[in-house]
Design a protein around this motif. Structure first.
Motif: not given
Length: 183
Positions: A115-118, A130-142
């Motif tokens: 959350l903080s990173r995004l 980027s798609d990579r940044e959104i993928a990192a967000f969803t990888a955390a369970g969002f």
């Protein structure tokens, strides 16, 4: 010293009074930034509508505070840093988690870190994520659509930080223990 007089519910424009009353009931007091916004019903009522939507979303209270405190630090707003540090602690975040966010570090909790990173990236990169940044967000369970709630947090924080910084809104005693040392 405040640039604007803080209106009370009785001295605010008529169109601000019901919202100020509702916000006072919600918080148990009327935060100075909301009193400042009360001088202009368009700003106050716009903020209140967005605030209500944000608090009805999919994040829990601590996750909301992670976002709002990250935004406050990124926007360099002493009032919002103090307020959201206080609220984060009251909502159950640890001192270490709050200290990490205040120092611009990612907390150890992977969801809080995502959350903080995004939020920081949205502010720093003006929403070009980027798609990579959104993928990192969803990888955390969002879920991907929760990105839009993060954007709403950025909007709320921007309204609050711009108001308090421009108006030089005084920090109330309730938040005084969390005022950044540089403020």
């Amino acid at each position: 010293m405040s640039l604007f007089t803080l209106p009370t519910i009785d001295t605010a424009p008529e169109a601000s009074r019901p919202t100020m009353q509702a916000l006072r009931e919600n918080f148990g007091f009327l935060p100075n930034v909301l009193a400042t916004m009360g001088a202009n019903p368009v700003l106050l009522n716009g903020f209140a509508g967005a605030f209500s939507a944000y608090h009805g979303g999919g994040f829990d209270e601590c996750e909301r505070q992670v976002l709002l405190l990250t935004n406050a630090v990124t926007l360099r707003c002493p009032w919002t840093i103090a307020a959201h540090s206080t609220f984060a602690l009251e909502d159950g975040m640890t001192v270490q988690e709050v200290d990490d966010l205040r120092a611009g570090r990612l907390p150890a909790n992977p969801r809080y870190a995502a959350l903080s990173r995004l939020a920081r990236l949205i502010l720093e990169k003006h929403g070009v994520i980027s798609d990579r940044e959104i993928a990192a967000f969803t990888a955390a369970g969002f879920v991907k659509e929760q990105v839009f709630e993060v954007i709403l947090s950025v909007g709320l924080s921007t309204m609050t930080a711009a108001t308090t910084n421009l108006a030089r809104t005084p920090i109330e005693d309730h938040f005084r223990a969390q005022v950044p040392s540089a403020a």
